[in-house]
Design a protein around this motif. Sequence first.
Motif, PDB file in Angstrom:
ATOM      1  N   ASP A 155       0.842  -1.197   0.000  1.00 24.40           N
ATOM      2  CA  ASP A 155       0.000   0.000   0.000  1.00 24.40           C
ATOM      3  C   ASP A 155       0.874   1.242   0.000  1.00 24.40           C
ATOM      4  OD1 ASP A 155      -2.973  -0.785   0.420  1.00 24.40           O
ATOM      5  OD2 ASP A 155      -1.904  -2.020   1.880  1.00 24.40           O
ATOM      6  N   VAL A 156       0.470   2.244  -0.794  1.00 22.11           N
ATOM      7  CA  VAL A 156       1.083   3.569  -0.763  1.00 22.11           C
ATOM      8  C   VAL A 156      -0.057   4.576  -0.637  1.00 22.11           C
ATOM      9  CG1 VAL A 156       2.478   5.278  -1.974  1.00 22.11           C
ATOM     10  CG2 VAL A 156       3.067   2.852  -2.155  1.00 22.11           C
ATOM     11  N   GLY A 157      -0.183   5.195   0.543  1.00 20.21           N
ATOM     12  CA  GLY A 157      -1.290   6.122   0.776  1.00 20.21           C
ATOM     13  C   GLY A 157      -2.628   5.441   0.561  1.00 20.21           C
ATOM     14  N   ALA A 158      -3.545   6.141  -0.087  1.00 19.20           N
ATOM     15  CA  ALA A 158      -4.871   5.586  -0.369  1.00 19.20           C
ATOM     16  C   ALA A 158      -4.959   5.024  -1.783  1.00 19.20           C
ATOM     17  CB  ALA A 158      -5.943   6.649  -0.160  1.00 19.20           C
ATOM     18  N   GLU A 159      -3.799   4.802  -2.425  1.00 25.31           N
ATOM     19  CA  GLU A 159      -3.802   4.168  -3.745  1.00 25.31           C
ATOM     20  C   GLU A 159      -4.307   2.728  -3.619  1.00 25.31           C
ATOM     21  OE1 GLU A 159      -2.993   5.555  -6.673  1.00 25.31           O
ATOM     22  OE2 GLU A 159      -2.589   7.486  -5.746  1.00 25.31           O
ATOM     23  N   PRO A 160      -4.862   2.152  -4.690  1.00 28.97           N
ATOM     24  CA  PRO A 160      -5.333   0.764  -4.618  1.00 28.97           C
ATOM     25  C   PRO A 160      -4.233  -0.195  -4.178  1.00 28.97           C
ATOM     26  CG  PRO A 160      -6.112   1.819  -6.635  1.00 28.97           C
ATOM     27  CD  PRO A 160      -5.139   2.779  -6.007  1.00 28.97           C
ATOM     28  N   THR A 161      -4.601  -1.140  -3.323  1.00 26.05           N
ATOM     29  CA  THR A 161      -3.651  -2.140  -2.827  1.00 26.05           C
ATOM     30  C   THR A 161      -3.217  -3.067  -3.944  1.00 26.05           C
ATOM     31  OG1 THR A 161      -4.650  -2.086  -0.623  1.00 26.05           O
ATOM     32  CG2 THR A 161      -3.337  -4.024  -1.176  1.00 26.05           C
ATOM     33  N   TRP A 162      -1.918  -3.399  -3.939  1.00 24.65           N
ATOM     34  CA  TRP A 162      -1.386  -4.376  -4.900  1.00 24.65           C
ATOM     35  C   TRP A 162      -0.906  -5.600  -4.133  1.00 24.65           C
ATOM     36  CZ3 TRP A 162       4.188  -5.288  -5.653  1.00 24.65           C
ATOM     37  CH2 TRP A 162       4.438  -6.265  -6.627  1.00 24.65           C
ATOM     38  N   LYS A 163      -1.097  -6.766  -4.732  1.00 21.86           N
ATOM     39  CA  LYS A 163      -0.747  -8.022  -4.080  1.00 21.86           C
ATOM     40  C   LYS A 163       0.134  -8.857  -5.003  1.00 21.86           C
ATOM     41  CE  LYS A 163      -3.080 -12.316  -2.709  1.00 21.86           C
ATOM     42  NZ  LYS A 163      -4.394 -12.973  -2.568  1.00 21.86           N
ATOM     43  N   THR A 164       1.211  -9.410  -4.456  1.00 21.60           N
ATOM     44  CA  THR A 164       2.094 -10.283  -5.234  1.00 21.60           C
ATOM     45  C   THR A 164       1.456 -11.662  -5.379  1.00 21.60           C
ATOM     46  OG1 THR A 164       3.288 -11.201  -3.333  1.00 21.60           O
ATOM     47  CG2 THR A 164       4.105  -9.103  -4.234  1.00 21.60           C
ATOM     48  N   ALA A 165       2.107 -12.496  -6.173  1.00 17.57           N
ATOM     49  CA  ALA A 165       1.704 -13.897  -6.250  1.00 17.57           C
ATOM     50  C   ALA A 165       2.066 -14.606  -4.949  1.00 17.57           C
ATOM     51  CB  ALA A 165       2.405 -14.574  -7.430  1.00 17.57           C
ATOM     52  N   THR A 166       1.463 -15.763  -4.715  1.00 14.86           N
ATOM     53  CA  THR A 166       1.748 -16.557  -3.520  1.00 14.86           C
ATOM     54  C   THR A 166       2.866 -17.550  -3.808  1.00 14.86           C
ATOM     55  OG1 THR A 166      -0.547 -16.370  -2.761  1.00 14.86           O
ATOM     56  CG2 THR A 166       0.781 -18.157  -1.824  1.00 14.86           C
ATOM     57  N   LYS A 167       3.868 -17.579  -2.943  1.00  8.24           N
ATOM     58  CA  LYS A 167       4.959 -18.552  -3.042  1.00  8.24           C
ATOM     59  C   LYS A 167       4.719 -19.636  -1.997  1.00  8.24           C
ATOM     60  CE  LYS A 167       7.046 -16.404  -6.337  1.00  8.24           C
ATOM     61  NZ  LYS A 167       7.129 -16.997  -7.696  1.00  8.24           N
ATOM     62  N   ASN A 168       4.509 -20.857  -2.469  1.00 12.07           N
ATOM     63  CA  ASN A 168       4.058 -21.937  -1.607  1.00 12.07           C
ATOM     64  C   ASN A 168       5.195 -22.617  -0.855  1.00 12.07           C
ATOM     65  OD1 ASN A 168       1.307 -21.666  -2.352  1.00 12.07           O
ATOM     66  ND2 ASN A 168       1.690 -22.832  -4.228  1.00 12.07           N
ATOM     67  N   ASN A 169       4.898 -22.959   0.412  1.00  7.62           N
ATOM     68  CA  ASN A 169       5.715 -23.840   1.227  1.00  7.62           C
ATOM     69  C   ASN A 169       7.187 -23.421   1.282  1.00  7.62           C
ATOM     70  OD1 ASN A 169       6.006 -26.094   2.920  1.00  7.62           O
ATOM     71  ND2 ASN A 169       6.720 -27.365   1.205  1.00  7.62           N
ATOM     72  N   THR A 170       7.423 -22.180   1.637  1.00  7.72           N
ATOM     73  CA  THR A 170       8.803 -21.705   1.756  1.00  7.72           C
ATOM     74  C   THR A 170       8.886 -20.572   2.756  1.00  7.72           C
ATOM     75  OG1 THR A 170      10.681 -20.736   0.578  1.00  7.72           O
ATOM     76  CG2 THR A 170       8.482 -20.153  -0.220  1.00  7.72           C
ATOM     77  N   THR A 171       9.977 -20.532   3.478  1.00  7.13           N
ATOM     78  CA  THR A 171      10.239 -19.419   4.381  1.00  7.13           C
ATOM     79  C   THR A 171      11.287 -18.476   3.794  1.00  7.13           C
ATOM     80  OG1 THR A 171      11.856 -20.785   5.550  1.00  7.13           O
ATOM     81  CG2 THR A 171       9.614 -20.695   6.453  1.00  7.13           C
ATOM     82  N   ASN A 172      11.653 -18.699   2.555  1.00  6.18           N
ATOM     83  CA  ASN A 172      12.550 -17.792   1.833  1.00  6.18           C
ATOM     84  C   ASN A 172      11.967 -17.490   0.446  1.00  6.18           C
ATOM     85  OD1 ASN A 172      15.001 -17.382   3.588  1.00  6.18           O
ATOM     86  ND2 ASN A 172      14.942 -19.620   3.536  1.00  6.18           N
ATOM     87  N   PRO A 173      10.774 -16.904   0.410  1.00  2.00           N
ATOM     88  CA  PRO A 173      10.119 -16.675  -0.889  1.00  2.00           C
ATOM     89  C   PRO A 173      10.827 -15.595  -1.702  1.00  2.00           C
ATOM     90  CG  PRO A 173       8.900 -15.605   0.865  1.00  2.00           C
ATOM     91  CD  PRO A 173       9.964 -16.412   1.537  1.00  2.00           C
ATOM     92  N   ALA A 174      10.855 -15.783  -3.004  1.00  2.41           N
ATOM     93  CA  ALA A 174      11.395 -14.783  -3.936  1.00  2.41           C
ATOM     94  C   ALA A 174      10.311 -14.455  -4.951  1.00  2.41           C
ATOM     95  CB  ALA A 174      12.644 -15.318  -4.626  1.00  2.41           C
ATOM     96  N   TRP A 175       9.963 -13.183  -5.055  1.00  4.71           N
ATOM     97  CA  TRP A 175       8.899 -12.749  -5.967  1.00  4.71           C
ATOM     98  C   TRP A 175       9.446 -12.021  -7.198  1.00  4.71           C
ATOM     99  CZ3 TRP A 175       8.369 -11.987  -0.607  1.00  4.71           C
ATOM    100  CH2 TRP A 175       7.365 -12.752   0.003  1.00  4.71           C
ATOM    101  N   ASN A 176      10.235 -11.000  -6.972  1.00  7.41           N
ATOM    102  CA  ASN A 176      10.761 -10.165  -8.063  1.00  7.41           C
ATOM    103  C   ASN A 176       9.622  -9.662  -8.962  1.00  7.41           C
ATOM    104  OD1 ASN A 176      13.657 -10.271  -7.529  1.00  7.41           O
ATOM    105  ND2 ASN A 176      13.466 -12.457  -8.012  1.00  7.41           N
ATOM    106  N   GLU A 177       8.577  -9.158  -8.312  1.00  9.97           N
ATOM    107  CA  GLU A 177       7.415  -8.612  -9.010  1.00  9.97           C
ATOM    108  C   GLU A 177       7.362  -7.095  -8.816  1.00  9.97           C
ATOM    109  OE1 GLU A 177       3.728 -10.663  -8.233  1.00  9.97           O
ATOM    110  OE2 GLU A 177       4.786 -12.543  -7.872  1.00  9.97           O
ATOM    111  N   THR A 178       6.872  -6.405  -9.839  1.00  9.85           N
ATOM    112  CA  THR A 178       6.924  -4.938  -9.868  1.00  9.85           C
ATOM    113  C   THR A 178       5.542  -4.338 -10.075  1.00  9.85           C
ATOM    114  OG1 THR A 178       9.180  -4.990 -10.766  1.00  9.85           O
ATOM    115  CG2 THR A 178       7.949  -2.950 -11.039  1.00  9.85           C
TER     116      THR A 178
END
Length: 398
Positions: A155-178
């Motif tokens: 979230d940035v201010g009242a701009e619409p919320t953006w959500k990344t993809a879900t990374k399953n079964n990991t405690t070291n997830p890597a997204w690299n999403e923009t």
Amino acid sequence: MNVSWDGKCDIELDADMMPALGVEHVKLFGRLSILLGPLTNVIPLIGAAQIAFVNPPILKLDFTGAANVADFSIVDDTVRGILLGVINSMFTLPNRFLVKLDANADYFKTYLYPLGVLRVTVEKATDFAQEAKGGAKKLFSKLTRASPDCYVKVDVGAEPTWKTATKNNTTNPAWNETHDFVVSDLDQCIKLDMQDEDVGGDDEVGLAVTTVREALLAGGRQELSLTKNDQPVDGKISILTEFHYFEPSATSFSASEHKSDGKLCGLATILIAGAYGIKGQRETLKPSVKVTYGKESFQTAIKADAPGTDINNPAFDQNFRIPITSEMAGSGQAFRFALLDGEKEVGAVEVPWADIAGAPEMTLGKRFEIGGGTFINGSVKLAGVKLSSVEGATLPSR
């Protein structure tokens, strides 16, 4: 200025099939921005005041009745969510609450345009738990929910919320999403809420917060610590940020670096100050202006006859923003301005994209004739984006 409001109230909700509940105490905390301008030669010498929270405020409620079971979290979250939604839609940047101190103040000189676009890349999260090793342990972790299925809400201010993809079964997830966010103030917070996706309801892993200014001063790359319930927890989120300021140039509309999903190449800002020469009886007129661009559609508030209101020449003083993607810029669609009386269209005019892009400062207005001596007083401003350093990310001159 910082606002700390502590108020007592007596609100009670009573309905069938549910016990009575109420609110007896409301607390609101936030940082308020107050813009005064433009200057005039008429007392009070200021045309208007614009009020906004720089970031969504903190709201705390004390309940009574059935909800006062340790301030029942489901009720608390639901009610606060509704109230904050209303507050953010009116008072949190990019939204500003306008109070005209001079009825003749020029809305085009009053409005303050956004600064630019913040490009946020959520790279990875690390060290918030010990990841299971080997196939058998990973399967066991999945069955026992020891390793989470993580995603990040940004979230940035009242701009619409953006959500990344879900990374399953990991405690070291890597997204690299923009994703790109429109920025109105350098002190706006960038909030990253990491969640563990679950069928029975998602669980919070941790929250990381920075500001646009801090991100730029850090050179764009940050490793942010996590907190949960305001307490530090293990784990960090790595992000990369870029600031692109707005400029009156169409170069970015076709630039390859702005063509990926989630990226913006510019912004269209529509200002509707008012309308003139509307025909009809004062008692029955209900004018408004509807603006359409492609799939995007916006409508001003509907005006009605009232003391002090010139219903045949109403003032709207509203703005609409359309984030522009490279696909939208390439389509070259026209902007359509329509004057409505209730649900009936009185007249309309189309403003070609090419006319706006070719106008001085890529701004076209202020009077659009829709026929019969009736005008819409509005403007359309196009802006491209250009990569900036922190030195370039200053408030624009008015």
